[in-house]
Design a protein around this motif. Structure first.
Motif, PDB file in Angstrom:
ATOM      1  N   ASN A 102      51.321  62.925  48.018  1.00  0.00           N
ATOM      2  CA  ASN A 102      51.466  61.736  48.039  1.00  0.00           C
ATOM      3  C   ASN A 102      52.486  61.596  49.514  1.00  0.00           C
ATOM      4  O   ASN A 102      52.425  62.594  50.128  1.00  0.00           O
ATOM      5  N   THR A 129      53.214  66.479  45.246  1.00  0.00           N
ATOM      6  CA  THR A 129      53.662  65.825  44.115  1.00  0.00           C
ATOM      7  C   THR A 129      54.446  66.704  43.076  1.00  0.00           C
ATOM      8  O   THR A 129      54.547  68.011  43.306  1.00  0.00           O
ATOM      9  N   LYS A 171      46.032  59.290  36.685  1.00  0.00           N
ATOM     10  CA  LYS A 171      47.505  59.090  37.250  1.00  0.00           C
ATOM     11  C   LYS A 171      48.295  58.746  36.147  1.00  0.00           C
ATOM     12  O   LYS A 171      49.457  58.055  36.220  1.00  0.00           O
ATOM     13  N   TRP A 178      45.515  62.972  45.251  1.00  0.00           N
ATOM     14  CA  TRP A 178      46.636  62.121  44.980  1.00  0.00           C
ATOM     15  C   TRP A 178      47.462  62.836  44.162  1.00  0.00           C
ATOM     16  O   TRP A 178      48.630  62.677  43.802  1.00  0.00           O
ATOM     17  N   CYS A 179      46.613  63.841  43.248  1.00  0.00           N
ATOM     18  CA  CYS A 179      47.482  64.480  42.191  1.00  0.00           C
ATOM     19  C   CYS A 179      48.099  66.072  42.699  1.00  0.00           C
ATOM     20  O   CYS A 179      48.869  66.628  42.456  1.00  0.00           O
TER      21      CYS A 179
END
Length: 615
Positions: free
Chosen positions: A304, A309, A408, A300-301
């Motif tokens: 997305n 990102t 996050k 997720w870093c």
């Protein structure tokens, strides 16, 4: 014990060793006599006798003075029927004209490379082969055979202290008139070979120490090591229970490097959103190189629903500017025997694919410069840091509690950014050491980090800064953390310890160490470790309260991920170490597994505590 007046025995002193290639500069220094001789020769040719009469020196001494200048091409020798005639050359005229103002000849500098062996003792002191009276030390492979024939007492050595410290090398490996410019590692860069110096001893019955028979053999060794040698007695004395061999203990050095900085060169970053903003700013402002070390990396870093990102889009922009970007991954590879191996291995491979895809997307945009992932080799370090050359602030390092490529940025974090050449130089050395993980073999990335570090010039630390603007910073490694608990015990008013996890690890090194302190103690955590249940937390809480009425232990509502030790107003340690769940024994095993920065300065702790209490 056999009732003899004396006992002869041998102490085997171990050293960790390896060979390195040194780039060296050697200056040829000239004396005032050399200058005066060249001055006379610039005016006329002279014989040895005329120079002897001029200087009132023996002719043999005159020749010894002239020959080095002949060797560098400043003087020619012309033979005549009766004598040798010395005359100045064109190069000699130039050398003399350059030296007229200072009345001192210019130095000749030779540059060369030499392979030399480095030795390190138990106390982390460094030696060259010329530190020993005997040039040949005994290799470890021969010690078992030697032990059969001699009454030998072998001192211990910490095998885990294998990372080379280049600053210490520089100070001991240079010979007379030499300066070490650089060190190049061999294929195996760590100090892995073990050799022994054998020292013959004499013990006189009833004495508390042994006597070194040949003092010349140890005269260049560190004084603490020499004391340990004399305090070590033959095994038969120990067996007789009359005197015991003195135990070895490390020096109480509680930091790896110390620098003095202006407050304006140090930035304290508190909070998840602020941490993300600072990380983005460092990427946007990076020049030359950017190193990001994160214990964990999450998909997720990287991507997305909208694509890459903000973080990785900024990394791509840095690549377009020609910045060499390195991403180091700390998490250890799961063992195949681990019950969660398949899940962990599958997740890691998915992350690796996303990172490779990112580089491929750069290639598709016509970019040749891509991220160096260090071949996805794990560093086995829990530290979190960013190193770069900031376009406005110069060389800087960010040390944090935050997993930059996993978080996050929704939890409270604590970080410190240090803009200081010496601090960054040393941190690049750490990055070089950990990037190889458990391997003892050198790598391309390690060479590049070492090259970046060696290109940073040494700068003086005696900066004249007003006290209210002065900060003292210390780089703290894993085994040095608990010494700051001892310092905090001297607090007058308050001690704050912030940790992500809690288990029973802190009972002795922290709770017991601080229970006699007159200050109020506040211990905060976010969650318990998986292998401790709620009843154990309650029991630990009750035991702590009964032993120390000034303590307060509890979960903090902020869901903090910070790892901080702060006391009174002026003492603050920001780190990657979970104070209330991780162990930090005083040994050299995995010394880079945790890294923190201790800061002492006006109100640095007070400011942090104010922010934390406001959450």
């Amino acid at each position: 014990m056999n009732k003899e007046n004396t006992i002869k025995y041998t102490i085997a002193i171990p050293f960790l060793t390896n060979e390195y290639t040194f780039s060296i500069s050697r200056k040829t220094n000239w004396s005032i006599i050399d200058y005066l001789f060249l001055k006379e020769l610039s005016q006329r040719e002279m014989t040895v006798k005329s120079l002897s009469d001029f200087s009132n020196l023996e002719t043999q001494v005159v020749i010894q003075i002239l020959l080095p200048m002949c060797n560098v091409g400043w003087i020619d020798i012309v033979t005549s029927r009766d004598s040798f005639i010395f005359r100045i050359t064109e190069m000699g005229e130039i050398a003399y004209s350059l030296s007229v103002k200072e009345h001192e000849l210019i130095c000749k500098v030779d540059k060369y490379q030499r392979k030399r062996e480095v030795f390190v003792d138990y106390f982390d002191n460094y030696y060259s082969v010329y530190s020993f009276d005997s040039l040949l030390l005994t290799h470890a492979r021969y010690m078992s055979e030697i032990n059969k024939n001699k009454n030998i007492v072998t001192l211990p050595i910490d095998d885990s202290n294998s990372y080379p410290k280049y600053t210490k090398m520089y100070s001991v490996m240079a010979r007379e008139h030499e300066k070490i410019d650089n060190v190049r590692d061999e294929a195996v860069y760590t100090l892995t070979t073990k050799k022994y110096l054998l020292v013959d001893m004499l013990y006189i019955e009833g004495r508390k120490e042994g006597r070194i028979i040949d003092d010349n053999k140890v005269k260049k060794l560190n004084e603490k090591l020499i004391r340990q040698i004399t305090n070590t007695l033959p095994a038969i004395v120990k067996d007789d229970n009359s005197l015991l061999k003195a135990p070895l203990s490390k020096d109480g050095n509680n930091y790896e490097i110390k620098v003095i900085a202006k407050r304006g060169d140090v930035d304290f970053v508190y909070g998840g959103h602020n941490t993300k903003a600072k990380l983005i700013e460092l990427i946007q402002s990076s020049t030359d190189f950017l190193v990001i070390h994160s214990t964990f990396i999450g998909k997720w870093c990287i991507v997305n629903d909208d694509g890459y990102t903000h973080l990785f889009l900024e990394i791509k922009e840095a690549l377009k500017r020609g910045v060499q970007v390195y991403i180091l991954w700390g998490k250890s590879n799961a063992e195949e025997t681990d019950e969660n191996f398949e899940k962990s291995d599958s997740e890691d491979k998915a992350v690796e694919k996303k990172l490779r895809d990112f580089n491929e997307s750069c290639h598709q945009e016509g970019m040749l410069n891509v991220v160096n992932y260090n071949d996805f080799r794990r560093t086995d370090s829990h530290a979190k840091f960013v190193i770069t050359n900031h376009v406005d602030k110069g060389l800087c390092t960010m040390v944090s509690s935050c997993n930059f490529l996993y978080a996050k940025f929704e939890r409270f974090e604590a970080s410190v950014v240090v803009c200081n050449d010496q601090f960054t130089k040393y941190f690049l050395e750490i990055a070089a050491n950990i990037c190889c993980g458990k391997s003892t073999f050198d790598s391309k990335v390690r060479k590049e980090f070492r090259g970046l570090s060696s290109n940073i010039a040494d700068t003086p630390n005696d900066v004249d800064i007003p006290n209210n603007e002065k900060l003292e910073l210390r780089l703290v490694l894993k085994h040095q953390h608990h010494s700051y608990i001892d310092l905090a015990a001297q607090a007058k008013n308050k001690i704050y310890i912030i940790s992500d996890f809690i288990n029973t690890s802190p009972i002795r090194p922290i709770f017991d160490a601080l229970k006699k302190s007159e200050a109020k103690k506040y211990y905060y955590y976010s969650k318990k470790s998986s292998y401790i249940d709620h009843s154990e937390i309650v029991e630990m809480h009750d035991d702590l309260k009964s032993a120390d009425s000034l303590s307060q232990l509890g979960a903090h509502h902020s869901n903090s991920h910070a790892k901080v030790l702060a006391w009174d107003n002026n003492d603050l340690l920001i780190t990657s170490l979970n104070w209330l769940s991780a162990s930090a024994p005083n040994n050299l095993v995995e010394i880079y597994h945790e890294i923190g920065v201790y800061v002492q300065g006006w109100d640095v702790a007070k400011d942090f505590i104010k922010v934390f209490r406001s959450l």
